[in-house]
Scaffold this motif. Structure first.
Motif, short mmCIF file in Angstrom:
data_model
loop_
_atom_site.label_atom_id
_atom_site.label_comp_id
_atom_site.label_asym_id
_atom_site.label_seq_id
_atom_site.Cartn_x
_atom_site.Cartn_y
_atom_site.Cartn_z
N MET A 296 5.19 -2.36 13.33
CA MET A 296 5.54 -1.82 12.01
C MET A 296 5.45 -0.29 12.06
SD MET A 296 6.02 -2.59 8.59
CE MET A 296 5.39 -4.19 8.14
N PRO A 297 6.49 0.40 11.56
CA PRO A 297 6.42 1.87 11.60
C PRO A 297 5.36 2.42 10.65
CG PRO A 297 8.38 1.12 10.42
CD PRO A 297 7.73 -0.11 10.98
N THR A 298 4.94 3.65 10.92
CA THR A 298 4.00 4.34 10.03
C THR A 298 4.66 4.51 8.66
OG1 THR A 298 2.99 5.47 11.86
CG2 THR A 298 2.80 6.54 9.73
N LEU A 299 3.84 4.38 7.61
CA LEU A 299 4.40 4.44 6.26
C LEU A 299 3.45 5.26 5.39
CD1 LEU A 299 6.64 2.64 4.60
CD2 LEU A 299 4.58 1.61 3.69
N ASN A 300 4.03 6.06 4.51
CA ASN A 300 3.21 6.94 3.68
C ASN A 300 3.77 7.00 2.27
OD1 ASN A 300 1.04 8.54 3.50
ND2 ASN A 300 1.78 10.10 4.92
N THR A 301 3.22 6.27 1.33
CA THR A 301 3.67 6.39 -0.06
C THR A 301 2.47 6.86 -0.89
OG1 THR A 301 3.09 4.21 -0.97
CG2 THR A 301 5.09 4.34 0.40
N THR A 302 2.68 7.07 -2.18
CA THR A 302 1.58 7.57 -3.02
C THR A 302 0.36 6.66 -2.93
OG1 THR A 302 3.25 8.41 -4.53
CG2 THR A 302 1.01 8.31 -5.38
N SER A 303 0.57 5.34 -2.92
CA SER A 303 -0.61 4.48 -2.97
C SER A 303 -0.65 3.39 -1.89
CB SER A 303 -0.76 3.85 -4.36
OG SER A 303 0.45 3.72 -5.00
N LEU A 304 0.30 3.39 -0.95
CA LEU A 304 0.24 2.46 0.19
C LEU A 304 0.48 3.24 1.47
CD1 LEU A 304 2.54 -0.51 -0.98
CD2 LEU A 304 0.05 -0.38 -1.13
N LYS A 305 -0.25 2.86 2.52
CA LYS A 305 -0.05 3.52 3.82
C LYS A 305 -0.08 2.47 4.90
CE LYS A 305 -2.46 7.94 3.58
NZ LYS A 305 -3.71 8.59 3.91
N ILE A 306 0.71 2.68 5.95
CA ILE A 306 0.52 1.87 7.16
C ILE A 306 0.25 2.83 8.30
CG2 ILE A 306 1.58 0.30 8.82
CD1 ILE A 306 2.84 -1.11 6.52
N ARG A 307 -0.89 2.59 8.94
CA ARG A 307 -1.31 3.40 10.09
C ARG A 307 -1.76 2.42 11.17
NH1 ARG A 307 0.30 7.16 8.06
NH2 ARG A 307 -0.60 9.09 7.32
N ASP A 308 -1.26 2.58 12.39
CA ASP A 308 -1.67 1.71 13.50
C ASP A 308 -1.61 0.23 13.13
OD1 ASP A 308 -2.20 4.03 14.93
OD2 ASP A 308 -4.23 4.12 14.12
N ASN A 309 -0.53 -0.15 12.48
CA ASN A 309 -0.31 -1.55 12.07
C ASN A 309 -1.39 -2.09 11.13
OD1 ASN A 309 2.12 -1.91 13.46
ND2 ASN A 309 0.97 -2.06 15.38
N GLN A 310 -1.96 -1.20 10.33
CA GLN A 310 -2.93 -1.65 9.33
C GLN A 310 -2.50 -1.13 7.96
OE1 GLN A 310 -6.62 -0.19 11.14
NE2 GLN A 310 -7.24 -2.33 11.27
N LEU A 311 -2.71 -1.97 6.94
CA LEU A 311 -2.33 -1.61 5.57
C LEU A 311 -3.52 -0.98 4.85
CD1 LEU A 311 -0.29 -1.75 3.17
CD2 LEU A 311 -1.19 -4.04 2.71
N TRP A 312 -3.28 0.18 4.25
CA TRP A 312 -4.30 0.87 3.46
C TRP A 312 -3.79 1.03 2.03
CZ3 TRP A 312 -8.93 2.66 5.67
CH2 TRP A 312 -9.02 2.57 7.05
N ILE A 313 -4.70 0.87 1.09
CA ILE A 313 -4.30 1.07 -0.31
C ILE A 313 -5.16 2.18 -0.93
CG2 ILE A 313 -3.49 -1.32 -0.64
CD1 ILE A 313 -6.53 -0.77 -2.45
N LEU A 314 -4.55 2.98 -1.80
CA LEU A 314 -5.31 4.00 -2.52
C LEU A 314 -6.06 3.29 -3.64
CD1 LEU A 314 -5.89 7.04 -3.08
CD2 LEU A 314 -3.88 7.05 -4.55
N ASP A 315 -7.37 3.42 -3.67
CA ASP A 315 -8.19 2.71 -4.64
C ASP A 315 -7.98 3.30 -6.03
OD1 ASP A 315 -10.14 1.67 -6.24
OD2 ASP A 315 -11.75 1.86 -4.78
N GLN A 316 -7.23 2.57 -6.88
CA GLN A 316 -6.88 3.10 -8.20
C GLN A 316 -8.03 2.98 -9.20
OE1 GLN A 316 -2.89 2.62 -9.62
NE2 GLN A 316 -2.11 2.10 -7.60
N GLN A 317 -9.08 2.27 -8.80
CA GLN A 317 -10.27 2.23 -9.66
C GLN A 317 -11.10 3.50 -9.50
OE1 GLN A 317 -11.54 0.17 -12.14
NE2 GLN A 317 -9.38 -0.39 -12.04
#
Ligand code: MRU
Length: 340
Positions: A1-22
């Motif tokens: 999966m390619p690297t991805l960078n949006t306001t609240s979702l990221k993919i780095r090294d095939n891992q999904l990260w979410i910006l904690d909106q709480q």
């Protein structure tokens, strides 16, 4: 999966990260959403939220799990668990239906990755179209009112109702945006206020109960909200408090617009009464918590009613602003949202 960078979702090294909106706006914390359990937990706690974003995060995770070697049966089970995490919003179901189709193809690992990325691209395009159609309805010098959060935090594009507000602002048409704080979870006070500030859009934060007075004083020109599900008769489920705004708008003769992508429409759902409404924890009403701390003000044994969404009847809606254009009440009455 390619690297991805949006306001609240990221993919780095095939891992999904979410910006904690709480944790926003005080802290910007990225959290790993690396398996179904952790993503479901983030959805339930509204660390990841907004109907479109939930669907997209679930699709990305499924694609990553497929790449990681989960079997088709395991992915099928993951689909079922994710589908149950947010009962009201239909975007999640729609996105997962597309991921399920991809899962049935012979090259399902590749297909699922392509489908998840396609859903992301589509979301950006849908948001842009909604913004353009909606902004055309906003008059110069407008004072708008919005509820909850429908922006770049809730989608991967410019947002739905906030996308309209942004586009109208870029066209120089916004005098002020009234931002409902949106009890109980304060998405307006924490997220929309932060997002509009970042975008340089003039706003004033209000408690939900102040909207009526502003309308009576003639200080609101139109109201813009998002949607979690649009039924076949045009009824709309959205964040609790939306219905009261629609009633107030009707009384004060103020246009009330719903902005959403076509993936929020559920032709199989006949009307608002058939939309499942998520009931949430009592602690959300007896107090408040976030990165600012925790506070409880109600008696320990207070009985609570806490529906997360309400239903606005189609008769109170002036227009449904979709990616395909503005749908009028007459079109809705003629069956625009009915199954083909
Ligand atoms: O519970 P939330 O914060 O996810 O509620 C969000 C809303 O109700 C939004 O209006 C809706 O999901 C549309 S977001 C583009």
């Amino acid at each position: 999966m390619p690297t991805l960078n949006t306001t609240s979702l990221k993919i780095r090294d095939n891992q999904l990260w979410i910006l904690d909106q709480q944790a926003l706006p005080q802290r910007q914390i990225w959290r790993l959403a690396d398996d179904v359990e952790s993503l479901v937990e983030h959805i339930l706690t509204l660390r990841v939220r907004g109907a479109p974003l939930i669907g997209l995060s679930a699709s990305l995770l499924l694609a990553l799990l497929a790449e990681r070697g989960l079997s088709q049966a395991q992915l099928e089970q993951a689909l079922i668990t994710l589908r149950e995490s947010r009962p009201t919003a239909v975007n999640l179901m729609n996105n997962l239906a597309r991921m399920q189709q991809a899962l049935l193809r012979p090259d399902w690992v590749n297909s699922m990755m392509k489908e998840a990325l396609r859903l992301l691209d589509e979301d950006r395009i849908l948001c842009d179209s909604i913004a353009n159609h909606g902004a055309a309805l906003v008059k110069s010098g407008s004072r708008l009112l919005t509820h909850c959060n429908t922006g770049g935090l809730a989608t991967v594009g410019v947002g739905t109702a906030i996308g309209v507000i942004l586009r109208a602002h870029q066209q120089g048409k916004i005098d002020n945006v009234w931002v409902d704080e949106t009890r109980p979870l304060l998405q307006g006070g924490r997220l929309t206020a932060w997002e509009l500030g970042e975008l340089g859009i003039p706003y004033r934060l209000i408690c939900d109960s102040m909207a009526a007075t502003l309308m009576a004083q003639g200080q609101v020109d139109s109201i813009w909200v998002g949607a979690d599900r649009i039924a076949a008769n045009g009824d709309v489920a959205n964040k609790i408090g939306t219905y009261s705004l629609a009633v107030l708008a009707h009384y004060h003769h103020i246009p009330f617009y719903v902005a959403a992508p076509h993936t929020t429409v559920d032709p199989q759902c006949p009307n608002g009464a058939a939309i499942p409404i998520e009931q949430r924890a009592t602690s959300e009403v007896t107090g408040v918590s976030g990165s600012f701390g925790e506070c409880h003000w109600a008696p320990q044994d207070a009985q609570v009613y806490n529906p997360a969404f309400d239903v606005t009847p189609a008769t109170l809606i002036s227009g449904w602003v979709l990616d395909s254009g503005v749908i009028t009440p007459q079109q809705v009455q003629a069956g625009f949202f009915q199954p083909e």
